[in-house]
Design a protein around this motif. Structure first.
Motif: not given
Length: 269
Positions: A150-152, A169-176, A181-183
């Motif tokens: 599924f997508s993050m 690790s996705t906490e620092e990522k932008t919405k875009e 990202i898929r997990v």
């Protein structure tokens, strides 16, 4: 529908659970404030539970609502795995191995029906009156593809000390960036591995430096892969579950054990 406000079984950020009766049977009522929990989260929990029917998954019996609240009518349980670990629950329990088999079977069933839970932790495993363990609380659940991915597209869900490293690790990522990202369902396997460790050690955590989990240091250790299984609140290296938990909590989701393998090890233990 009949429940008593003074018969509180549990409280969360958006809901309260009460004891009551439904069609002459003792049940639990999860009373959800419709104005504080978004519609998508409400629909996800209801939809997921309506599509699941397994002995180790909490059963949804009915749904009712009024102007301000939605009521999920659930089978009644007597305690949580968190209460057992902390010593508050003194009632009957399955054997340690059987308890882990039950939890793994419940989660495997959830995944096989193309859902990811996203909040596996001790307080979300309930103990039935016949000491059957049941996975509960599907407020963060969502559907997944046939391959389990599924997508993050949103912030990580669940409890940070039980979140997988790829989720944190996705906490620092932008919405875009998150949308690209898929997990997959292995995030739940990581959480279950941490839960198994907590269950067996009565409070320990693989990423807590041999101690109880800490809201600050444990998530940092998870992201860095800093794991100690044989610490003060740990397991000896010859313990039957040591290698299994080590594999379930591998930092690399590609190397992380699948639930099928964990069940094979437990059934042979």
């Amino acid at each position: 529908m009949d429940y008593k406000e003074e018969d509180v079984l549990g409280k969360g950020g958006f809901a309260c659970v009460y004891g009551g009766t439904f069609k002459g049977e003792k049940v639990a009522y999860k009373k959800i404030d419709k104005w504080t929990l978004d519609d998508i989260a409400q629909e996800r929990e209801e939809y997921t539970m309506q599509n699941l029917d397994h002995p180790n998954v909490l059963k949804l019996l009915d749904v009712q609502q009024d102007q301000n609240f939605k009521y999920l009518i659930l089978e009644l349980c007597v305690s949580t795995l968190f209460d057992y670990v902390e010593g508050y629950y003194k009632g009957k329990m399955p054997s340690e191995i059987d308890g882990m088999i039950q939890m793994a079977r419940g989660l495997h069933y959830i995944h096989s029906n193309h859902f990811v839970h996203r909040d596996i932790k001790p307080s979300n495993v309930l103990i039935s009156p016949t000491f059957i363990l049941k996975i509960s609380d599907f407020g963060f659940s969502r559907g997944v593809t046939g391959s389990g991915s599924f997508s993050m597209s949103s912030e990580p869900k669940g409890t940070r000390v039980y979140c997988s490293p790829e989720f944190l690790s996705t906490e620092e990522k932008t919405k875009e960036e998150k949308e690209k990202i898929r997990v997959d369902v292995s995030i739940d396997v990581f959480s279950l591995g941490c839960l198994f460790f907590n269950y067996l050690t009565k409070g320990g955590h693989p990423f807590a430096n041999g101690e109880r989990p800490n809201e600050i240091f444990t998530p940092a250790n998870i992201k860095n892969g800093e794991k100690i299984l044989n610490g003060r609140m740990g397991l000896p290296e010859n313990h039957y579950a040591y290698d299994m938990i080590d594999g379930m909590t591998d930092k690399d989701p590609g190397k992380r054990w699948q639930l099928k393998l964990a069940l094979e090890i437990l059934n042979e233990a």
